[in-house]
Design a protein around this motif. Structure first.
Motif, mmCIF file in Angstrom:
data_model
loop_
_atom_site.group_PDB
_atom_site.id
_atom_site.type_symbol
_atom_site.label_atom_id
_atom_site.label_comp_id
_atom_site.label_asym_id
_atom_site.label_seq_id
_atom_site.Cartn_x
_atom_site.Cartn_y
_atom_site.Cartn_z
ATOM 1 N N ILE A 35 0.850 -1.183 0.000
ATOM 2 C CA ILE A 35 0.000 0.000 0.000
ATOM 3 C C ILE A 35 0.887 1.235 0.000
ATOM 4 C CG2 ILE A 35 -1.608 1.393 1.373
ATOM 5 C CD1 ILE A 35 -2.979 -1.139 2.265
ATOM 6 N N ARG A 36 0.577 2.151 -0.897
ATOM 7 C CA ARG A 36 1.263 3.438 -0.938
ATOM 8 C C ARG A 36 0.268 4.532 -0.570
ATOM 9 N NH1 ARG A 36 5.625 5.616 -2.696
ATOM 10 N NH2 ARG A 36 6.330 3.683 -3.661
ATOM 11 N N ILE A 37 0.676 5.400 0.342
ATOM 12 C CA ILE A 37 -0.129 6.564 0.716
ATOM 13 C C ILE A 37 0.382 7.750 -0.074
ATOM 14 C CG2 ILE A 37 -0.890 8.039 2.591
ATOM 15 C CD1 ILE A 37 -1.853 5.155 2.829
ATOM 16 N N THR A 38 -0.523 8.386 -0.820
ATOM 17 C CA THR A 38 -0.100 9.489 -1.669
ATOM 18 C C THR A 38 -1.037 10.672 -1.457
ATOM 19 O OG1 THR A 38 0.216 10.119 -3.981
ATOM 20 C CG2 THR A 38 -1.252 8.296 -3.603
ATOM 21 N N GLY A 39 -1.192 11.552 -2.439
ATOM 22 C CA GLY A 39 -1.983 12.758 -2.205
ATOM 23 C C GLY A 39 -2.443 13.394 -3.492
ATOM 24 N N ILE A 64 4.820 -0.785 2.925
ATOM 25 C CA ILE A 64 4.092 0.466 3.099
ATOM 26 C C ILE A 64 4.971 1.577 2.556
ATOM 27 C CG2 ILE A 64 2.949 2.021 4.725
ATOM 28 C CD1 ILE A 64 2.939 -0.399 6.709
ATOM 29 N N SER A 65 4.448 2.344 1.623
ATOM 30 C CA SER A 65 5.225 3.401 0.988
ATOM 31 C C SER A 65 4.456 4.716 1.079
ATOM 32 C CB SER A 65 5.488 3.073 -0.487
ATOM 33 O OG SER A 65 6.051 1.780 -0.627
ATOM 34 N N ILE A 66 5.183 5.805 0.956
ATOM 35 C CA ILE A 66 4.582 7.137 1.010
ATOM 36 C C ILE A 66 5.147 7.975 -0.124
ATOM 37 C CG2 ILE A 66 4.321 9.251 2.368
ATOM 38 C CD1 ILE A 66 4.729 7.536 4.893
ATOM 39 N N THR A 67 4.278 8.715 -0.793
ATOM 40 C CA THR A 67 4.718 9.719 -1.763
ATOM 41 C C THR A 67 4.423 11.090 -1.169
ATOM 42 O OG1 THR A 67 4.349 8.308 -3.692
ATOM 43 C CG2 THR A 67 4.393 10.675 -4.071
ATOM 44 N N THR A 68 5.431 11.949 -1.104
ATOM 45 C CA THR A 68 5.318 13.225 -0.400
ATOM 46 C C THR A 68 6.094 14.304 -1.132
ATOM 47 O OG1 THR A 68 5.873 14.360 1.678
ATOM 48 C CG2 THR A 68 7.280 12.525 1.029
ATOM 49 N N ASN A 69 5.696 15.565 -0.912
ATOM 50 C CA ASN A 69 6.513 16.657 -1.442
ATOM 51 C C ASN A 69 7.587 17.105 -0.449
ATOM 52 O OD1 ASN A 69 5.198 18.340 0.450
ATOM 53 N ND2 ASN A 69 3.728 19.107 -1.060
ATOM 54 N N ALA A 70 7.647 16.422 0.700
ATOM 55 C CA ALA A 70 8.698 16.618 1.722
ATOM 56 C C ALA A 70 8.628 17.971 2.412
ATOM 57 C CB ALA A 70 10.094 16.392 1.136
ATOM 58 N N THR A 71 7.491 18.641 2.353
ATOM 59 C CA THR A 71 7.364 19.912 3.069
ATOM 60 C C THR A 71 6.963 19.710 4.523
ATOM 61 O OG1 THR A 71 5.063 20.148 2.335
ATOM 62 C CG2 THR A 71 6.767 21.208 0.996
ATOM 63 N N LEU A 72 6.198 18.656 4.818
ATOM 64 C CA LEU A 72 5.631 18.469 6.157
ATOM 65 C C LEU A 72 6.100 17.196 6.850
ATOM 66 C CD1 LEU A 72 1.913 19.416 5.293
ATOM 67 C CD2 LEU A 72 3.643 20.896 6.321
ATOM 68 N N ILE A 73 6.923 16.399 6.204
ATOM 69 C CA ILE A 73 7.270 15.076 6.728
ATOM 70 C C ILE A 73 8.260 15.134 7.890
ATOM 71 C CG2 ILE A 73 9.230 14.650 5.180
ATOM 72 C CD1 ILE A 73 8.221 11.764 4.895
#
Length: 299
Positions: A35-39, A64-73
């Motif tokens: 499962i990847r959590i994205t936005g 478990i994967s995440i796609t992020t713009n790395a502004t809030l992580i």
């Protein structure tokens, strides 16, 4: 994100974290092991970690994967590591500060850079997703490879897709995956093709002397459709089997009204069973320019 913004969905139309936990459990029960959590940006959801903790507890869920713009992580990196969530995709369409601020319309270059370096230093499996946008950021293709050659990351270049809220339509693109590869190999002729999993959407390479690898994702050319095994659930519960097609079902009301989850299971199976052969067939489901933004269907 379209320049003019988007109309945000009302909160009661969004799946709650508890509902997302239920959907995730049902999917894993049906055999989904990744499962990847994205936005949009997933960390906009203040209670996202509640969902991630639940995912980390599910037996049978191997990735478990995440796609992020790395502004809030940043504040969550330590706990992500504790949970064993190590696969992070960072959306980064420029390495030059001025290009970054122009493309993203955000003054957060330093934050993104600091979080990216921290993720790498902390041992996360980092992949950088760079969408090549004609007339906007192609001049950053070679520089980002030069910077990342010192780090064990994967830089993946994606073809532009026509999902921008209907503000732009195109039938061909200048920077398809072949043009991107030619541009890169003109600068770095000593490279090798890497073996990739059959379900991978990227064609991967390594340049001699680079710790990093680079990949090409033919998201507009759609060369990987025959091996695609992906299913997408949007924040409002739409089930999407192909980015180019229309939703095949909606789970929101089913999740809210179901007592045992069987209706949700059947809806998922029905959606998978009716998926298009490829992205070109799926595109035929639309009568005009795509009216969805990648921020709503999940990058």
């Amino acid at each position: 994100m379209p320049a003019e913004g988007i109309n945000f969905v009302k909160n009661d139309q969004l799946l709650t974290i508890e509902e997302l936990k239920s959907v995730a459990s049902i999917l894993v029960g049906q055999g989904v092991d990744k499962i990847r959590i994205t936005g949009g940006e997933p960390f906009v959801r203040k209670d996202l970690m509640v969902l991630l903790r639940h995912l980390a507890s599910l037996k049978g869920l191997n990735d478990i994967s995440i796609t992020t713009n790395a502004t809030l992580i940043g504040p969550y990196i330590d706990e992500l590591k504790v949970l064993g969530i190590k696969n992070i995709n960072v959306s980064l369409d420029a390495i030059d500060r001025a290009t970054f601020e122009r493309v993203t319309r955000r003054n957060q270059y330093d934050t993104v850079h600091e979080n990216l370096i921290r993720l790498i230093a902390e041992g996360f499996n980092v992949r950088i997703n760079f969408i090549v946008l004609e007339g906007q950021n192609e001049q950053d293709i070679i520089p980002i490879l030069k910077v990342m050659k010192h780090y064990p990351v994967a830089v993946r270049f994606l073809e532009e897709m026509p999902f921008n809220g209907g503000s732009k339509s195109f039938q061909t693109i200048k920077w398809d995956y072949k043009a991107i590869l030619k541009h890169i190999t003109n600068h770095f002729p000593d490279y090798t093709l890497l073996k990739s999993p059959i379900t991978s959407t990227s064609i991967n390479y390594r340049i001699k002397g680079h710790q990093s690898t680079f990949g090409l994702i033919p998201s507009f050319s759609r060369t990987f459709c025959g091996s695609c095994n992906r299913l997408r659930i949007t924040a409002t519960g739409d089930v999407i089997t192909c980015l180019y097609g229309k939703p095949k079902a909606n789970l929101r009301d089913l999740v809210r009204n179901s007592t045992d989850g069987r209706e949700v299971e059947q809806a998922i199976l029905g959606a998978v069973g009716s998926r298009a052969k490829n992205g070109f067939e799926a595109q035929g489901e639309h009568s005009k320019v795509f009216d969805s933004s990648m921020t709503s269907i999940g990058g």
